[in-house]
Scaffold this active site. Structure first.
Site, short mmCIF file in Angstrom:
data_model
loop_
_atom_site.label_atom_id
_atom_site.label_comp_id
_atom_site.label_asym_id
_atom_site.label_seq_id
_atom_site.Cartn_x
_atom_site.Cartn_y
_atom_site.Cartn_z
N THR D 28 0.83 -1.05 0.13
CA THR D 28 0.00 -0.16 0.08
C THR D 28 0.88 1.31 0.14
OG1 THR D 28 -0.17 0.16 2.49
CG2 THR D 28 -1.75 -1.20 1.18
N ASP D 29 0.30 2.41 -0.31
CA ASP D 29 0.85 3.60 -0.30
C ASP D 29 0.20 4.79 0.52
OD1 ASP D 29 -0.92 4.95 -1.91
OD2 ASP D 29 0.35 4.49 -3.49
N ALA D 30 0.84 6.02 0.76
CA ALA D 30 -0.09 6.81 1.40
C ALA D 30 -1.29 7.29 1.06
CB ALA D 30 0.89 8.12 1.61
N MET D 31 -1.72 6.91 -0.37
CA MET D 31 -3.25 7.17 -0.84
C MET D 31 -4.24 6.04 -0.04
SD MET D 31 -2.76 8.59 -4.60
CE MET D 31 -4.71 9.01 -5.07
N GLY D 32 -3.57 5.29 0.73
CA GLY D 32 -4.52 4.30 1.33
C GLY D 32 -4.95 2.92 0.52
#
Lengths: 147, 147, 147, 147
Positions: D28-32
């Site tokens: 995953t990344d910081a955009m969820g």
């Protein structure tokens, strides 16, 4: 190694390299901060840069028939880094013995010098078949900053 | 969690989850073996699976307002895993306290049960703003396998 | 963005950013070269840097309520990059429309300017809930290099 | 390959492998949601599994002196996958020629069969020094599912 990479001996007389870069987006996770495994790759980039600034890059070491295999790793997470933060990794050659060596690391946020993550890694010297060997004398000299 | 995931209590009475999967190609590096940072993501997959097999997945924990932040990490590398190896990650909830918990891990090669990597991670309980909080009682019960 | 990042308009009048960095060891795979998925993260680092050099970093865009979601991706692999290679990513804003935009990329080896990988990515503008929205006018001006 | 991996010929008579696994947190990344480069590693895992279910794994191919190098890659992102989602990757050998082959992919959410990402990759056959070679006849037979 960038123009901003630095090399010096610290107060204890140990060789230290400083590496500076920005957090990449893919290094973040769904908690909105850098994933804890990404710092481990930053430690590696720190010691890669260490070998570059002393003029004996890993790629040369490999050509000379020696690799460094990670045998122990430790990290403490103090504060999270975030996307786009500029960070500085300080890599110190803490101990250099006949068959193994230990690096210690500090990752700090460049903007305010706050300590984000600290850690260490121990490595043994191996040949290309993965067998443990003594660290080559030429390598020892270089790593110790006396090349 | 796959059909092959297992959950049991070990000889010391501690809850343990076993997770089985294959090494992915992108997890290897130019030394021809699995990169040392990949095992750190396997530890995470091990504890993810631990939370699934006890019926209280991370995603539920997050929905209940609590995350687990990594504060310490350690690993010892014994033997390398290679592409296509089937591996088994054994994840044990070693210690469960009011504000933090510790998992220990063993990664073994499925074919011959050889220990490849062992390690541990300590986590603190945080709310979504990253502030340390007590572990919710409901979570504690579940994690301890008494849910 | 490093001291070596550059921004200019190319022969077609399109805005271009140049980003320079070294291949990290963990980006390699067991074939001894950079893994094909790593270049996709370099494309991302290229457009991250594009937004930095125009003075409107992604982090600001996110603070203004807009994200860019990838909807299409393409890459052609010409030659492999290797550990320690210095590479230059050239990122061009190829097309900017009311609701989407397209970047094109070239990754070259710094030592001899050989083209390693080329590609493109199309992005739509979304709000924080992931709903498609028009690109904010302020963002459009900045992206086009007329900020 | 898990107990849940499947192999069949689709309506067009082309060989297809189905691979099922769960999204890992580090993907995953910081955009969820899952980072767009992670799907590229899932495509790879899909074709790895394809070679396993036909009884001719990549590791065997490498032992026989042949690797497959990625020369083109394309992906379309329809809906995001999230942490803990179970996904199914369908990998189809779309075209098999004397020197190159093309796989197509569909990534679906297992819970509701919704299409998340589709794509393709073209590969050329190379020897261990990276030189293009004809696909070995034995490999062709196996890949076509006629082994």
């Amino acid at each position: 190694m960038t123009d901003e990479s630095r090399f010096y001996h610290n107060a204890a007389g140990l060789p230290v390299a400083e590496t500076r870069f920005r957090v990449r987006y893919h290094e973040t996770d769904a908690m909105g901060v850098v994933h804890h495994a990404a710092y481990i790759t930053w430690f590696e980039e720190g010691r890669s840069d260490f070998t570059r600034v002393i003029g004996y890059p890993y790629s040369q070491m490999a050509a000379d028939g020696m690799d460094l295999a990670v045998v122990e790793l430790a990290a403490r997470y103090h504060r999270p880094a975030r996307y786009d933060d500029e960070v500085v990794v300080t890599t110190c050659l803490q101990e250099l013995r006949s068959r193994d060596l230990t690096f210690t690391y500090e990752v700090r946020r460049a903007a305010d010098d706050v300590l984000l993550v600290s850690g260490s890694s121990r490595h043994i010297s191996v040949d290309h078949s993965g067998r443990a060997i003594r660290i080559l004398e030429a390598v020892r000299q270089r790593l110790a900053g006396r090349g």
